[in-house]
Design an enzyme around this catalytic site. Structure first.
Site, PDB file in Angstrom:
ATOM      1  N   SER A 121       0.786  -1.112  -0.156  1.00 28.40           N
ATOM      2  CA  SER A 121      -0.039  -0.002   0.027  1.00 28.40           C
ATOM      3  C   SER A 121       0.804   1.365   0.008  1.00 28.40           C
ATOM      4  CB  SER A 121      -0.854  -0.086   1.159  1.00 28.40           C
ATOM      5  OG  SER A 121      -2.105   0.956   0.982  1.00 28.40           O
ATOM      6  N   ASP A 261      -9.751  -5.600  -4.329  1.00 25.95           N
ATOM      7  CA  ASP A 261      -8.843  -4.563  -3.787  1.00 25.95           C
ATOM      8  C   ASP A 261      -9.205  -3.307  -3.907  1.00 25.95           C
ATOM      9  OD1 ASP A 261      -6.395  -3.627  -2.874  1.00 25.95           O
ATOM     10  OD2 ASP A 261      -5.072  -4.810  -3.840  1.00 25.95           O
ATOM     11  N   HIS A 288      -7.320  -6.154  -0.248  1.00 26.57           N
ATOM     12  CA  HIS A 288      -6.042  -5.335  -0.088  1.00 26.57           C
ATOM     13  C   HIS A 288      -5.127  -5.987   0.860  1.00 26.57           C
ATOM     14  CE1 HIS A 288      -3.996  -1.365  -0.520  1.00 26.57           C
ATOM     15  NE2 HIS A 288      -4.127  -1.113   0.783  1.00 26.57           N
TER      16      HIS A 288
END
Length: 313
Positions: A121, A261, A288
């Site tokens: 991320s 995601d 995610h």
């Protein structure tokens, strides 16, 4: 499975605009890479400001493939120095602050000549920024669930948000309109999105719950750079955009995302178009956090990309 040795410590990190001493906490699973000349994976957590705990499944690679795994908490969160007095100071909390911290960590651990990076991320965004500078010792880059620009991230997030139940959307809209994002009502509605697009394992895995617990205790970095939630980005990262620079990444790169995601395919695609030596893998049952949602497959994909062979004990 034999548990790898664990070494941890703190590294001084001098920040000119901060009067107190600051430290970066780190933890190595497996042999110290400088002692064994074994290339480690340096793990960059997300947020910004969400500590490393939710990435602990990566220790599987230390146990099954004898890869040293290095975690650290970026300054401002986890077990590193907290700076709550800097909350909402967007001029202080910048990508450059964390890039300098990363360089300091690499130098202190004496791995300047030989290391891989896995960033998840925000950590993938940070890892990409590091790779754009073409450091000599970086051999491979893994960008997991990360945008190259926040504009496409927000477009994807808003599209996913529009598919939530209408009563959930109403709560989110009303709380954001009234500035009531800290309320229990908003938190509950937010979790409906998170259970669809952040982690689809219910109940939430303990490692992720621990990271969120620590975030709730001190949200200085997250609130300043990101904002109230994954889909309500109001902080300084809102203008993040490296699409015109990703072509400078010259090391072999693996892109990862999940079918559900927040980092939808169009969010990841600029990396795929811009990087010369690139592969892309999408997890069929993940959102995610595929290291939690499809743990075994995640480790297999990463190890295969890095060319590591499983060690049978």
């Amino acid at each position: 499975m034999i548990s790898p040795q664990i070494t941890e410590g703190e590294i001084p990190y001098a920040i000119p605009s901060v009067s107190k001493d600051c430290n970066t906490w780190y933890q190595i699973h497996g042999p110290h890479p400088s002692a064994t000349n074994t290339r480690p994976i340096l793990v960059l957590h997300g947020g910004p400001g969400i500590p490393h705990s939710y990435l602990l499944p990566l220790t599987d690679l230390a146990a099954t493939h004898s890869i040293p795994i290095i975690f650290y908490d970026q300054v401002g969160c986890g077990r590193s120095t907290h700076l709550p007095e800097k909350k909402h100071d967007a001029d202080f909390w910048t990508a450059d602050l964390f890039l300098r911290e990363l360089d300091n960590l690499i130098t202190h651990l004496d791995i300047n000549d030989n290391y891989d990076i896995l960033g998840q991320s925000w950590g993938g965004m940070l890892g990409a920024c590091h790779a754009i500078r073409q450091p000599a010792g970086l051999k491979n880059l893994i960008v997991a669930n990360s945008p190259a620009d926040m504009g496409s991230w927000l477009e994807a997030a808003n599209r996913l948000r529009s598919r939530l139940p209408e009563d959930v959307q109403e709560v989110l809209d009303r709380c954001e309109r009234e500035g009531d994002e800290a309320s229990e009502e908003y938190e509950k509605a937010k979790m409906v999105f998170y259970e669809r697009h952040v982690c689809r394992v219910v109940p939430m895995p303990g490692d992720l719950a621990e990271s969120f617990r620590q975030l709730k205790e001190d949200d200085t970095v997250y609130m300043t750079m990101n904002g109230p939630s994954e889909f309500n980005v109001t902080g300084s990262l809102k203008t993040f955009d490296i699409r015109k620079e990703v072509h400078k990444i010259k090391v072999p790169t693996l892109l990862l995302n999940g079918r559900y995601d927040e980092a939808q395919d169009e969010v990841v695609e600029p990396y795929f178009r811009g990087i010369e030596k690139v592969k892309w893998y999408r997890f069929a049952e993940s959102s995610h956090t595929p290291q939690l949602e499809e743990r075994d497959e995640f480790m297999r994909v990463v190890a295969r990309f890095l060319g590591h062979t499983r060690i049978e004990h």
